[in-house]
Design an enzyme around this catalytic site. Structure first.
Site, PDB file in Angstrom:
ATOM      1  N   CYS A 170      -5.699   1.206   5.725  1.00 10.13           N
ATOM      2  CA  CYS A 170      -6.217  -0.105   6.112  1.00 10.13           C
ATOM      3  C   CYS A 170      -5.663  -0.446   7.499  1.00 10.13           C
ATOM      4  CB  CYS A 170      -5.804  -1.166   5.099  1.00 10.13           C
ATOM      5  SG  CYS A 170      -4.041  -1.581   5.163  1.00 10.13           S
TER       6      CYS A 170
ATOM      7  N   GLU B  34       0.778   3.947   1.974  1.00 10.23           N
ATOM      8  CA  GLU B  34       1.274   4.314   3.301  1.00 10.23           C
ATOM      9  C   GLU B  34       2.441   3.413   3.703  1.00 10.23           C
ATOM     10  OE1 GLU B  34      -3.335   4.378   3.664  1.00 10.23           O
ATOM     11  OE2 GLU B  34      -1.796   3.398   2.445  1.00 10.23           O
TER      12      GLU B  34
ATOM     13  N   CYS C   8      -1.727  -0.886   7.586  1.00 10.17           N
ATOM     14  CA  CYS C   8      -1.045   0.412   7.487  1.00 10.17           C
ATOM     15  C   CYS C   8      -1.245   1.242   8.747  1.00 10.17           C
ATOM     16  CB  CYS C   8      -1.538   1.171   6.259  1.00 10.17           C
ATOM     17  SG  CYS C   8      -0.966   0.467   4.690  1.00 10.17           S
TER      18      CYS C   8
ATOM     19  N   HIS D 155       0.820  -1.208   0.000  1.00  6.90           N
ATOM     20  CA  HIS D 155       0.000   0.000   0.000  1.00  6.90           C
ATOM     21  C   HIS D 155       0.858   1.264   0.000  1.00  6.90           C
ATOM     22  CE1 HIS D 155      -3.933  -2.030   1.604  1.00  6.90           C
ATOM     23  NE2 HIS D 155      -3.438  -2.608   0.526  1.00  6.90           N
TER      24      HIS D 155
END
Length: 334
Positions: free
Chosen positions: A291, A265, A294, A263
């Site tokens: 999420c 992040e 993260c 992801h």
């Protein structure tokens, strides 16, 4: 123009007033009227005596008396910021001037109590329970001539949520001013607009087949790391067939264990570690709310604030965890 300020204790009214003074607004405070009355009677000036004297004055002379005295001090050719408005009668008195606008500045009780503790004034409440008791007295007193912050806040023309740093509050004040007068229209984007706009540009580098997401990490108004979602370094890009899950367009929330993409992040945080850059105390701007994985990385990396553009479809648990850990979370849509 007359800008009125209302809000709870330590919400940031004084900071906003100081900022407006730098923009050539003349400062007036309803609390100063009460202080003068207490001083004239040789009474101690405490928060409790201020509340009592203000209520007495409104009861004796009418709910708008403090505002009436402040209006009498004004010249018609100056801009003013009026602090400490706590009763609807004061708003009614100030609205007799057609150029009056009321801003309600607020923050969560937990954040405001932390500010109370950090300033360390003698006479301030020492416990959260004591702090909340004073809050209740000011929010809705038993008399209509007393402090009625809840009812006063409902009359505001603009609400400003002040749960971040000074720069954010200043940007919000500028935005509020630009809404009520072309004289103060902003000539450049706010920091939030600026950094979120950059995050959206970074998202264009994503190689994910399903959703393009990016995050950037900021410290001291400088970008120290960027990241976008996609397959790991040295692996085949997702849009070249590198991730079977994404390329098969799996239904949202399913087969996540098969996804090979990192992801945005996650990549921003990992890039910081890769280059040996501390992100402790930083702010993360992301095009989607984090999420759960993260969110855990954000908490453990020492990031103190997350600003997101759009809601991640499965982000409720992550958002709850961030808030539990004391990470400031804000949405800023661009």
């Amino acid at each position: 123009m007359i800008i009125g300020l209302t809000g709870e204790n330590c919400a940031g009214k004084g900071t906003a007033a100081e900022y407006l003074k730098r923009k050539s607004f003349y400062y007036l405070s309803l609390s100063d009227v009460i202080r003068e009355e207490l001083a004239a009677g040789k009474e101690d000036i405490t928060r409790e005596s201020m509340i009592r004297k203000g209520n007495d004055m409104r009861r004796k002379f009418g709910a708008g008396i403090l505002a009436k005295r402040v209006v009498a001090m004004m010249d018609h050719d100056k801009n003013y910021v009026v602090d400490s408005i706590r009763n609807p009668g004061e708003v009614a008195e100030l609205r007799k001037r057609k150029d009056f606008v009321l801003f309600y500045i607020t923050a969560s009780p937990e954040i405001r109590f932390a500010r109370v503790k950090s300033r360390g004034r003698e006479g301030d409440p020492k416990t959260f329970d004591a702090f909340m008791k004073i809050e209740e007295m000011e929010a809705k007193g038993p008399e209509s001539t007393g402090q009625q912050l809840m009812e006063t806040a409902k009359l505001a023309d603009r609400k400003i949520l002040n749960e971040s740093d000074f720069a954010y509050l200043y940007d919000e004040a500028d935005a509020a001013l630009s809404e009520v007068s072309s004289q103060f229209r902003k000539a450049r984007p706010s920091w939030d607009d600026y950094f979120m706009g950059i995050a959206k540009v970074v998202a264009g580098r994503s190689n994910c087949m399903k959703r393009k997401v990016a995050a950037i990490i900021i410290r001291d108004k400088r970008i120290i790391a960027t990241g976008y979602n996609g397959t790991p370094r040295g692996c085949k890009n997702c849009d070249e067939g590198g991730c079977p899950r994404c390329n098969n367009f799996a239904e949202g929330g399913t087969k996540l264990e098969e996804c090979l993409c990192s992801h945005g992040e996650e990549n921003a945080i990992v890039q910081s570690a890769y280059h040996g850059i501390s992100i402790k105390g930083g702010t993360l701007y992301t095009t989607y709310s984090p999420c759960l994985t993260c969110a855990k990385m954000i908490i453990n990396s020492g990031i103190v604030e997350v600003v997101y553009n759009a809601d991640y479809p499965m982000g409720e648990t992550a958002m709850g965890l961030l808030k539990e850990a004391g990470v400031i979370v804000r949405q800023h849509k661009v």
